[in-house]
Design a protein around this motif. Structure first.
Motif, short mmCIF file in Angstrom:
data_model
loop_
_atom_site.label_atom_id
_atom_site.label_comp_id
_atom_site.label_asym_id
_atom_site.label_seq_id
_atom_site.Cartn_x
_atom_site.Cartn_y
_atom_site.Cartn_z
N CYS A 172 -17.90 -0.35 -8.12
CA CYS A 172 -17.03 -0.66 -7.11
C CYS A 172 -17.56 -1.27 -5.94
N VAL A 173 -16.95 -2.44 -5.43
CA VAL A 173 -17.51 -3.10 -4.50
C VAL A 173 -16.63 -3.14 -3.12
N GLN A 174 -17.42 -2.89 -2.07
CA GLN A 174 -17.03 -2.98 -0.57
C GLN A 174 -17.79 -4.36 -0.21
N TYR A 175 -17.18 -4.89 0.64
CA TYR A 175 -17.71 -6.04 1.21
C TYR A 175 -17.13 -6.51 2.65
N TYR A 176 -17.58 -7.56 3.31
CA TYR A 176 -17.43 -8.05 4.59
C TYR A 176 -16.08 -7.92 4.60
N ALA A 177 -15.42 -7.11 6.03
CA ALA A 177 -14.09 -7.19 6.69
C ALA A 177 -14.24 -7.68 7.85
N ARG A 178 -15.29 -7.29 8.76
CA ARG A 178 -15.26 -7.81 10.12
C ARG A 178 -16.48 -7.21 10.81
N THR A 179 -16.85 -7.63 12.19
CA THR A 179 -18.05 -7.28 12.84
C THR A 179 -17.43 -6.49 13.99
N GLY A 180 -18.35 -5.58 14.66
CA GLY A 180 -17.94 -5.14 15.91
C GLY A 180 -19.36 -4.76 16.58
N LEU B 155 -1.99 15.38 -30.59
CA LEU B 155 -3.00 14.44 -30.36
C LEU B 155 -2.57 13.59 -29.52
N SER B 156 -3.31 13.03 -28.63
CA SER B 156 -2.84 12.02 -27.45
C SER B 156 -3.96 11.16 -27.12
N THR B 157 -3.68 9.96 -26.63
CA THR B 157 -4.72 9.00 -26.07
C THR B 157 -4.13 8.01 -25.31
N SER B 158 -4.99 7.49 -24.43
CA SER B 158 -4.67 6.60 -23.47
C SER B 158 -5.68 5.56 -23.08
N VAL B 159 -5.37 4.46 -23.11
CA VAL B 159 -6.33 3.34 -22.95
C VAL B 159 -5.97 2.45 -21.66
N THR B 160 -6.70 2.14 -20.60
CA THR B 160 -6.26 1.34 -19.57
C THR B 160 -7.41 0.17 -19.47
N THR B 161 -7.24 -1.09 -19.30
CA THR B 161 -8.13 -2.27 -18.85
C THR B 161 -7.42 -3.05 -18.14
N ARG B 162 -8.10 -3.59 -17.10
CA ARG B 162 -7.57 -4.59 -16.18
C ARG B 162 -8.86 -5.49 -15.62
N ARG B 163 -8.74 -6.59 -15.27
CA ARG B 163 -9.58 -7.50 -14.86
C ARG B 163 -9.68 -7.13 -13.38
N GLY B 164 -10.98 -7.43 -12.84
CA GLY B 164 -11.06 -6.94 -11.46
C GLY B 164 -10.21 -7.88 -10.65
N THR B 165 -10.24 -7.24 -9.31
CA THR B 165 -9.47 -8.10 -8.21
C THR B 165 -10.15 -8.59 -7.22
N ALA C 151 -11.49 -10.52 4.07
CA ALA C 151 -11.61 -9.72 3.02
C ALA C 151 -10.40 -10.01 2.17
N PHE C 152 -9.21 -10.49 2.36
CA PHE C 152 -8.24 -10.65 1.50
C PHE C 152 -8.14 -12.05 0.68
N ASP C 153 -9.34 -12.79 0.91
CA ASP C 153 -9.48 -13.87 0.14
C ASP C 153 -10.15 -13.32 -1.19
N ARG C 154 -10.59 -11.84 -1.14
CA ARG C 154 -10.98 -11.01 -2.15
C ARG C 154 -12.26 -11.74 -3.12
N VAL C 155 -13.09 -12.30 -2.19
CA VAL C 155 -14.41 -12.97 -2.61
C VAL C 155 -15.59 -12.18 -2.22
N THR C 156 -16.62 -12.04 -2.79
CA THR C 156 -17.81 -11.58 -2.38
C THR C 156 -19.01 -11.96 -2.96
N ASP C 157 -20.03 -11.76 -2.58
CA ASP C 157 -21.46 -12.23 -3.14
C ASP C 157 -22.29 -11.19 -3.16
N VAL C 158 -22.19 -9.85 -3.51
CA VAL C 158 -23.14 -8.80 -3.57
C VAL C 158 -24.11 -9.10 -4.71
N ASP C 159 -25.31 -8.95 -4.42
CA ASP C 159 -26.22 -9.36 -5.36
C ASP C 159 -26.76 -8.23 -6.43
N THR C 160 -26.25 -6.92 -6.33
CA THR C 160 -26.70 -5.77 -7.32
C THR C 160 -25.66 -5.86 -8.52
#
Length: 827
Positions: free
Chosen positions: A277-285, A221-231, A311-320
């Protein structure tokens, strides 16, 4: 390469005949491999199931063999190496395996590639196969999402590179990831591993095993649990995102029904429910849209500013609200019947996968697309029968039959918001110039209600049936020479149904503007095909420690059907001619050298490969009314070629070193009607006799682009992994053991993150460094401090573009620096 071979032969000639190497001096065959025996005292499980003269034994060819004598490019990582390097899923495995690529914007939209091949880059399409097979305890996992789960009670992982269709049940044209878990034991034992780190990281793993009925029945019998705050911190929702929340449960019952017959029943359940999972502003072209319809002007016109343009300030404001919940599990029964000269194996399995997501597909805090979700339920049944010789004969063989059946039901939902009209519709030339082209609200693009609450409900059904017979024969022509032909006959049938019902916010007939963004469509694609594939390997042992091999394989990746919607014709009807995609036809050549020298304290393995694929299954776009819709089509031809080196050294009993490297040249040989990169999209499609505008300049856009010669996405030309561990014997508080200091590093050069290469979506090369410092008590416990991404390197896992050619590029940054403590014990 010639000089390298000459050097290795010279070293071999100068090395005395090999002697039996003690287990504690056995040289690992790949990345930080521990001693190959299973040391129950420390929880250290090496990459082998047995140890003979320092050899690592694998089952890649369905029989126990020394890894050095298997004529396949293969790497093995043992359980302790996985634990000490923090490699608890396939994504982290890429830091140890230079030719393995893994990309994931969420569990469903994940892709595992080897040598640049396996799955098309972009959103997942259920209607095609994956080219890299994932097997856990001999069971094929059809959903790549399973690769995002934590490894639970793992004994070792074998990564096979190149086509494997004549050895494995499901045809895999790029390679296979073979996960082997620890087996039930008739000697009572228990293992526990606890890890704590920054970002509120916690991981707990435990297993217990022992007899149920004397020496007849054992359980594990085996089990694993992983938790981590978001980045990533969402300033609008006041929460951290891209968190981890994983649970895994596994049970095994082994029944030795007779001295020559054993049956193992496996059951597992895995659940993930992260805020992800969030993707957010990196740059414009700059694109070819009018300037007042590109991101900067559209955002300014609505008074919108992203929380940070770094993007490496690691903040976003996505509204969904984000959700990436999935459940995966199943039952399997593996029976092995030793008939003396051969062993008959049966693998019967049922598996399920349930996916319940919520995404923000506009990637910003404006209501462009307020809902984007494709909940899905999948079940699969597989049956494999295999007869493999038990070796020590002039002729060895593996023959088998495989059956696979899969059902998928998906319920898609997309809802446009009040900002969609501005972002997705063209205000038209009649509107007076303004910051957004909407100086007066006289056109549908300037009226939020035009697209607000425009809703698409998609009902998608899919059945997939595959059957095959396969086999591989090895003729030992002499003690040095062996010839191994293989053959596979395969049948595939896929049937699908795609129905999209579209309604607007007023429950009236759809307008042309609305149909241009979300168009109703219905079609029932179908595909079936027979194919025959095979391979031939010639291997030569120049000495007990120097082995050469040459392989040619002709392989096929099954054709498929498009289940993400089709492009539309001028009457807004789906173009049914692109409802199916043809099979990929693969020609693969490989030369390999496997050698050990310096009394087997050094291992250097080299593989050179050249693979060409006709009718490569690629992601293609259709630029209609300025909105990009992705679907699958066949590119003319792609090629990947390169050289790989895996090496490990043990100059003294206290020092282990390894260095692995790969040069991979993966490119489109012929792709003349490919999707264009962002800088060549967004304008009015050129007509006859017209010339497209320059890249990034508003005006006319090409209907498609010739990207022949460009890089395949996701593949670095140069990739390396390297590391060392130093051990110092010590006695602490009356306990014998050793202090150790370990380092693991990896490097990847620049790679493209877009199906058609763009300057906006190239990801620069980066290097990562990980350290560990600990003490292992002999036959009891192991404790170590770890530091990963020690120098806090900023890098992206993936970059992508916002729909509609606005020029917004979004990213998913890799993990920042993390640190913590791991303690494990065995009883």
């Amino acid at each position: 390469m010639t000089s390298t071979l000459a050097l290795l032969l010279a070293l071999q000639a100068a090395t005395p005949a090999p002697a039996q190497v003690p287990a504690d001096q056995a040289v690992p065959a790949t990345t930080p491999a521990p001693a190959p025996e299973d040391d129950a005292a420390t929880g250290r499980t090496g990459p082998a199931v047995a140890n003979t003269g320092g050899d690592i034994v694998v089952t890649a060819r369905r029989r126990a063999e020394s890894i050095q004598q298997v004529p396949i490019a293969i790497s093995v990582i043992g359980g302790t190496a996985l634990a000490e390097t923090g490699t608890y899923n396939v994504s982290r495995l890429t830091q140890l395996q230079p030719t393995l690529q893994f990309y994931s914007t969420n569990p469903r939209n994940s892709a595992a590639n080897i040598r640049g091949l396996g799955a098309p880059f972009g959103l997942t399409n259920d209607g095609i196969e994956q080219g890299v097979g994932i097997y856990v305890d001999q069971v094929y996992y059809s959903r790549i999402a399973s690769a995002t789960f934590d490894f639970t009670d793992t004994e070792r992982i074998e990564v096979l590179r190149g086509p494997q269709g004549t050895l494995y049940g499901k045809n895999t044209t790029a390679g296979a990831i073979n996960v082997i878990t620890r087996k039930p034991s008739f000697t009572p034992e228990a293992r526990v591993e606890l890890t704590a780190g920054n970002l509120d990281f916690f991981q707990g793993k435990a297993s217990v095993s022992g007899p149920l009925v004397d020496d007849k029945v054992a359980i594990r019998l085996s089990t694993s649990v992983t938790t981590r705050r978001g980045t990533i911190y969402n300033v609008r929702q006041d929460e951290y995102q891209n968190s981890q929340d994983n649970l895994g449960l596994r049970a095994q019952i082994l029944w030795k029904a007779a001295p020559n017959l054993d049956l193992t029943l496996y059951g597992d359940y895995n659940r993930q429910n992260p805020n992800c999972c969030v993707q957010y502003y990196a740059r414009t072209g700059a694109t070819q849209r009018p300037l007042n319809r590109q991101y900067a002007a559209l955002a300014a016109a609505q008074g919108y500013v992203v929380p940070s343009t770094n993007a490496f300030d690691r903040v976003t404001d996505v509204d969904t609200d984000l959700r990436a919940k999935q459940e995966l599990g199943g039952l399997s029964l593996v029976a092995n019947w030793d008939l003396g000269a051969a062993t008959l194996t049966s693998v019967s399995a049922y598996r399920f996968w349930h996916w319940n997501p919520s995404n923000d597909r506009d990637f910003i805090g404006l209501g462009v697309t307020t809902v984007s979700a494709n909940p899905s339920q999948q079940s699969q049944v597989t049956q494999e029968l295999r007869l493999a010789s038990n070796g020590s004969n002039a002729l060895d063989y593996v023959v088998g039959a495989f059956y696979f059946y899969q059902e998928i039901d998906t319920q898609g939902l997309q809802v446009q918001g009040p900002a969609a009209s501005r972002f997705l519709l063209n205000p038209g030339a009649s509107v007076r110039p303004g910051a957004s082209g909407c100086a007066t609200a006289t056109t549908t693009a300037c009226i939020p209600a035009t697209l607000n609450n425009l809703t698409s409900r998609n009902t998608i059904g899919f059945t997939n049936t595959s059957a095959a017979v396969f086999g591989k024969l090895t003729w030992h022509a002499s003690d040095q020479l062996s010839i191994s032909p293989g053959l596979r006959v395969n049948y595939d049938k896929k049937d699908g149904s795609y129905v999209s019902l579209v309604t607007n916010g007023t429950n009236t007939a759809l307008t042309n503007d609305q149909r241009g963004v979300l168009a109703p469509q219905s079609y029932d694609p179908s595909f079936d095909n027979w194919n025959v594939s095979g391979d031939l390997t010639v291997a030569y042992n120049i000495s007990p420690d120097v082995h050469y091999y040459a392989t040619y394989a002709r392989s096929y990746k099954s054709g498929g059907i498009n289940l993400s919607g089709l492009p539309l014709d001028a009457q807004n009807n789906p173009i049914l001619s692109v409802a199916t995609v043809r099979p990929e036809k693969v020609n693969h050549f490989e030369l390999g050298l496997k050698t050990q020298f310096a009394d087997r304290r050094a291992t250097v393995n080299i593989a050179g490969f050249w693979t060409e694929i006709e009718d490569y299954q690629a992601t293609v776009t259709n630029n209609q009314v300025g909105v990009l819709r992705g679907y699958l089509a066949n590119a003319g031809k792609v090629r990947t070629r390169g050289i790989e080196v895996d090496s490990a050294f043990r100059p003294t009993s206290r020092i282990n070193l390894y260095a692995n490297g790969a040069f991979t040249d993966a490119s489109y040989v012929r792709f003349v009607d490919a999707p264009c990169p962002p800088e060549l999209t967004g304008g009015t499609t050129v007509g006859a006799g017209q010339t497209p505008a320059a890249a990034g300049t508003p005006g006319l856009s090409p209907a498609n682009c010739n990207i022949s010669g460009q890089w395949l996405p996701g593949v670095s030309r140069w990739a390396f992994s390297y590391g060392a561990e130093y051990d110092l014997p010590a006695r602490v508080a009356g306990v014998d053991g050793q202090f150790y200091l370990g380092y693991d590093g990896s490097y990847r050069s620049k790679f493209s993150s877009n199906p058609s290469r763009s300057l906006y979506t190239d990801i620069n090369g980066y290097a990562l460094s990980n350290f560990r410092l600990g003490f292992k008590a002999e036959k009891s416990w192991n404790a170590f401090l770890w530091l990963r991404n020690a120098f806090d390197q900023n890098y992206y896992d993936v970059l992508a573009t916002q729909s509609g050619s606005t020029g917004l590029v979004v990213g998913q940054p890799g993990d920042p620096r993390t640190y913590g403590l791991t303690v494990s014990a065995s009883f």
